[in-house]
Write a protein that holds these residues in place. Sequence first.
Motif, PDB file in Angstrom:
ATOM      1  N   THR A   1      13.754 136.494   6.851  1.00  0.00           N
ATOM      2  CA  THR A   1      13.018 135.887   7.347  1.00  0.00           C
ATOM      3  C   THR A   1      13.840 134.486   6.146  1.00  0.00           C
ATOM      4  OG1 THR A   1      10.583 136.418   7.559  1.00  0.00           O
ATOM      5  CG2 THR A   1      11.309 134.422   6.643  1.00  0.00           C
ATOM      6  N   GLN A   2      14.047 134.999   4.726  1.00  0.00           N
ATOM      7  CA  GLN A   2      15.249 134.178   4.206  1.00  0.00           C
ATOM      8  C   GLN A   2      16.571 133.513   5.008  1.00  0.00           C
ATOM      9  OE1 GLN A   2      16.047 136.587   0.918  1.00  0.00           O
ATOM     10  NE2 GLN A   2      13.393 135.846  -0.173  1.00  0.00           N
ATOM     11  N   PHE A   3      17.064 134.520   5.551  1.00  0.00           N
ATOM     12  CA  PHE A   3      18.049 134.528   6.121  1.00  0.00           C
ATOM     13  C   PHE A   3      17.846 133.489   7.582  1.00  0.00           C
ATOM     14  CE2 PHE A   3      21.081 138.687   5.808  1.00  0.00           C
ATOM     15  CZ  PHE A   3      20.949 138.582   4.400  1.00  0.00           C
ATOM     16  N   GLU A   4      16.914 133.252   8.085  1.00  0.00           N
ATOM     17  CA  GLU A   4      17.001 132.118   9.422  1.00  0.00           C
ATOM     18  C   GLU A   4      16.472 131.084   8.641  1.00  0.00           C
ATOM     19  OE1 GLU A   4      14.079 133.869  11.729  1.00  0.00           O
ATOM     20  OE2 GLU A   4      15.009 136.210  11.676  1.00  0.00           O
ATOM     21  N   ALA A   5      15.488 130.445   7.561  1.00  0.00           N
ATOM     22  CA  ALA A   5      15.908 129.769   6.716  1.00  0.00           C
ATOM     23  C   ALA A   5      14.906 128.464   8.239  1.00  0.00           C
ATOM     24  CB  ALA A   5      17.199 128.997   6.223  1.00  0.00           C
ATOM     25  N   GLY A   6      13.727 128.928   8.716  1.00  0.00           N
ATOM     26  CA  GLY A   6      14.102 127.739   9.486  1.00  0.00           C
ATOM     27  C   GLY A   6      14.299 127.661  10.678  1.00  0.00           C
ATOM     28  N   ALA A   7      16.049 127.535  10.521  1.00  0.00           N
ATOM     29  CA  ALA A   7      16.546 126.841  11.816  1.00  0.00           C
ATOM     30  C   ALA A   7      16.526 127.165  13.164  1.00  0.00           C
ATOM     31  CB  ALA A   7      18.281 127.287  11.233  1.00  0.00           C
ATOM     32  N   LEU A   8      16.259 129.161  13.025  1.00  0.00           N
ATOM     33  CA  LEU A   8      16.072 129.472  14.282  1.00  0.00           C
ATOM     34  C   LEU A   8      14.545 128.381  15.193  1.00  0.00           C
ATOM     35  CD1 LEU A   8      17.362 133.259  13.799  1.00  0.00           C
ATOM     36  CD2 LEU A   8      17.918 130.783  15.503  1.00  0.00           C
ATOM     37  N   SER A   9      15.034 128.416  16.607  1.00  0.00           N
ATOM     38  CA  SER A   9      13.511 128.506  17.010  1.00  0.00           C
ATOM     39  C   SER A   9      12.496 129.982  17.039  1.00  0.00           C
ATOM     40  CB  SER A   9      13.580 128.202  19.349  1.00  0.00           C
ATOM     41  OG  SER A   9      14.286 129.238  19.075  1.00  0.00           O
ATOM     42  N   PRO A  10      11.056 129.125  17.429  1.00  0.00           N
ATOM     43  CA  PRO A  10      10.346 130.576  16.628  1.00  0.00           C
ATOM     44  C   PRO A  10      10.774 131.610  18.018  1.00  0.00           C
ATOM     45  CG  PRO A  10       8.907 128.490  16.559  1.00  0.00           C
ATOM     46  CD  PRO A  10      10.022 128.007  17.059  1.00  0.00           C
ATOM     47  N   ALA A  11      10.639 130.455  19.300  1.00  0.00           N
ATOM     48  CA  ALA A  11      11.000 131.749  20.605  1.00  0.00           C
ATOM     49  C   ALA A  11      12.737 132.953  19.727  1.00  0.00           C
ATOM     50  CB  ALA A  11      11.476 131.029  21.569  1.00  0.00           C
ATOM     51  N   GLU A  12      13.613 131.939  19.641  1.00  0.00           N
ATOM     52  CA  GLU A  12      14.851 133.138  19.334  1.00  0.00           C
ATOM     53  C   GLU A  12      14.920 133.641  18.304  1.00  0.00           C
ATOM     54  OE1 GLU A  12      19.131 134.372  20.105  1.00  0.00           O
ATOM     55  OE2 GLU A  12      16.739 133.204  20.686  1.00  0.00           O
ATOM     56  N   SER A  13      13.343 133.750  17.250  1.00  0.00           N
ATOM     57  CA  SER A  13      13.274 134.069  15.528  1.00  0.00           C
ATOM     58  C   SER A  13      12.860 135.306  16.659  1.00  0.00           C
ATOM     59  CB  SER A  13      12.376 133.271  14.767  1.00  0.00           C
ATOM     60  OG  SER A  13      11.649 134.532  13.667  1.00  0.00           O
ATOM     61  N   ALA A  14      11.377 135.270  16.947  1.00  0.00           N
ATOM     62  CA  ALA A  14      10.737 136.392  18.074  1.00  0.00           C
ATOM     63  C   ALA A  14      11.981 137.846  18.939  1.00  0.00           C
ATOM     64  CB  ALA A  14      10.355 136.027  18.689  1.00  0.00           C
ATOM     65  N   ARG A  15      12.884 137.209  18.961  1.00  0.00           N
ATOM     66  CA  ARG A  15      13.631 137.772  19.606  1.00  0.00           C
ATOM     67  C   ARG A  15      14.065 138.660  19.769  1.00  0.00           C
ATOM     68  NH1 ARG A  15      19.053 138.234  22.144  1.00  0.00           N
ATOM     69  NH2 ARG A  15      19.738 135.960  20.283  1.00  0.00           N
ATOM     70  N   LEU A  16      14.971 138.269  18.192  1.00  0.00           N
ATOM     71  CA  LEU A  16      15.730 138.654  16.945  1.00  0.00           C
ATOM     72  C   LEU A  16      14.844 139.725  16.231  1.00  0.00           C
ATOM     73  CD1 LEU A  16      18.347 136.119  15.625  1.00  0.00           C
ATOM     74  CD2 LEU A  16      18.515 137.453  16.902  1.00  0.00           C
ATOM     75  N   TYR A  17      13.950 139.516  15.884  1.00  0.00           N
ATOM     76  CA  TYR A  17      12.495 140.056  15.326  1.00  0.00           C
ATOM     77  C   TYR A  17      12.729 141.157  16.283  1.00  0.00           C
ATOM     78  CZ  TYR A  17       8.375 141.920  12.689  1.00  0.00           C
ATOM     79  OH  TYR A  17       7.993 143.274  12.656  1.00  0.00           O
ATOM     80  N   ASP A  18      12.030 141.047  17.513  1.00  0.00           N
ATOM     81  CA  ASP A  18      12.132 142.530  18.309  1.00  0.00           C
ATOM     82  C   ASP A  18      13.381 143.375  18.373  1.00  0.00           C
ATOM     83  OD1 ASP A  18       9.271 141.687  19.007  1.00  0.00           O
ATOM     84  OD2 ASP A  18      10.136 139.976  21.018  1.00  0.00           O
ATOM     85  N   LEU A  19      14.159 143.019  18.897  1.00  0.00           N
ATOM     86  CA  LEU A  19      15.228 143.813  18.717  1.00  0.00           C
ATOM     87  C   LEU A  19      16.142 144.247  17.336  1.00  0.00           C
ATOM     88  CD1 LEU A  19      18.669 142.673  18.089  1.00  0.00           C
ATOM     89  CD2 LEU A  19      18.142 140.758  20.231  1.00  0.00           C
ATOM     90  N   ARG A  20      15.602 143.830  16.561  1.00  0.00           N
ATOM     91  CA  ARG A  20      16.543 145.034  15.596  1.00  0.00           C
ATOM     92  C   ARG A  20      15.654 146.114  14.929  1.00  0.00           C
ATOM     93  NH1 ARG A  20      14.592 139.387  12.370  1.00  0.00           N
ATOM     94  NH2 ARG A  20      17.301 138.375  12.434  1.00  0.00           N
ATOM     95  N   ARG A  21      16.413 147.038  14.303  1.00  0.00           N
ATOM     96  CA  ARG A  21      16.273 148.974  14.292  1.00  0.00           C
ATOM     97  C   ARG A  21      16.419 148.616  13.102  1.00  0.00           C
ATOM     98  NH1 ARG A  21      19.033 153.342  17.940  1.00  0.00           N
ATOM     99  NH2 ARG A  21      20.033 153.221  15.678  1.00  0.00           N
ATOM    100  N   TYR A  22      15.510 149.205  12.392  1.00  0.00           N
ATOM    101  CA  TYR A  22      15.152 149.639  10.729  1.00  0.00           C
ATOM    102  C   TYR A  22      15.903 150.828  10.859  1.00  0.00           C
ATOM    103  CZ  TYR A  22      13.658 144.507   9.642  1.00  0.00           C
ATOM    104  OH  TYR A  22      13.433 143.699   9.733  1.00  0.00           O
ATOM    105  N   ASP A  23      16.506 151.301  10.609  1.00  0.00           N
ATOM    106  CA  ASP A  23      16.993 152.680  10.504  1.00  0.00           C
ATOM    107  C   ASP A  23      16.968 153.000   8.104  1.00  0.00           C
ATOM    108  OD1 ASP A  23      18.841 155.125   9.559  1.00  0.00           O
ATOM    109  OD2 ASP A  23      18.678 155.439  12.271  1.00  0.00           O
ATOM    110  N   ARG A  24      16.527 153.236   7.768  1.00  0.00           N
ATOM    111  CA  ARG A  24      17.078 153.697   6.641  1.00  0.00           C
ATOM    112  C   ARG A  24      18.536 154.331   6.118  1.00  0.00           C
ATOM    113  NH1 ARG A  24      13.472 154.224   2.306  1.00  0.00           N
ATOM    114  NH2 ARG A  24      11.438 154.440   3.957  1.00  0.00           N
TER     115      ARG A  24
END
Length: 256
Positions: free
Chosen positions: A139-162
Amino acid sequence: MLHHQEVGQGPVAVLLHGLTENGTAWDPVIGPLATTHRVLTLDLRGHGRSPAQPPYDMLTLAEDVHATLDAVAPQEPPLIIGHSLGAMVATVYAAMHPVRAVVNVDQSLDLASMQRTVLDMLPRLRTAEFTNALDEMFTQFEAGALSPAESARLYDLRRYDRDVVLGIWGGDLEQAAPAELTELAAGLLGAINAPYLALHGTEPGPEYRTWLAGTGPTVTVEAWLGTGHYPHLVHPQHFVNLVRRVDMEHRTATHR
C-alpha cells in the motif's frame, strides 16, 4: 528452467518482476513492447509457476535467469529490465553475463538503507502478522499512484510465501555489515559494462544520485515523480518508449 512466456519478434527484452509477483505483473507493458521486441517474461524462483525451492539468494536467482535464457535465447545478449526484486536480480545478472543494457525500475541500490527497512519488518514477517505487514508495505509502495483497477490486479496476482520472502530477505541482507552492502552494490555496478538506467518513481535525492552515477560511466538516473513504486504501470507507454530509447542508444553506440 524458469516458467516463462514469450511474445513478439526482434531484439530480446527480458522482464523480471518484483517480490511476491510474477511475469503477468508486466501485462500493460508487454503488448506495446512486443511490437518492436521479442519479449520474455520470467517467473523468478518461488514465484508464479516456477518451482519454489531454496536457496533464494540473488546469485541463485540470477543464475536461474541465465539458465533459462541460455535455453530459449542463447545467441543474443538481452536487454534486461527488472522491477524491485527483479531489478536486483537483473543487476547481479548483468555483472556476470553480457547484456545490451539494464533498466532498473525503482529498486534502490542503497542496500544499507534497505537493510534497515528489512530488519524493521522481519519480526512481523516471522509471526502471524506476515500477511498484514506485506499488505501495508505494498500500500505504501503504490502511494495512490496506480488506478484502483491496476492496484486490484496486482493484489490478486501476488502470492505471499513466507519461506520465499524470508529466504530472499534473509542471508546477506540480514547479516552483512552496512559497509559491506555498500561495497557489494558498487562492485556490481562497476562490473557492468552496458548502459544502466535507474528509474525511480520518487526523487531518490542528490546524495544517492551522485553515488549511483559515480559507480560507473554507464549509469544514469531518472525520476518520474508521483508514480510511486510502479512507474512502468502508471505510464506503460511512456515506459515502453523509454526502453526503446535505451536500446536504440546502445545499438547506435555499438555501430559507431
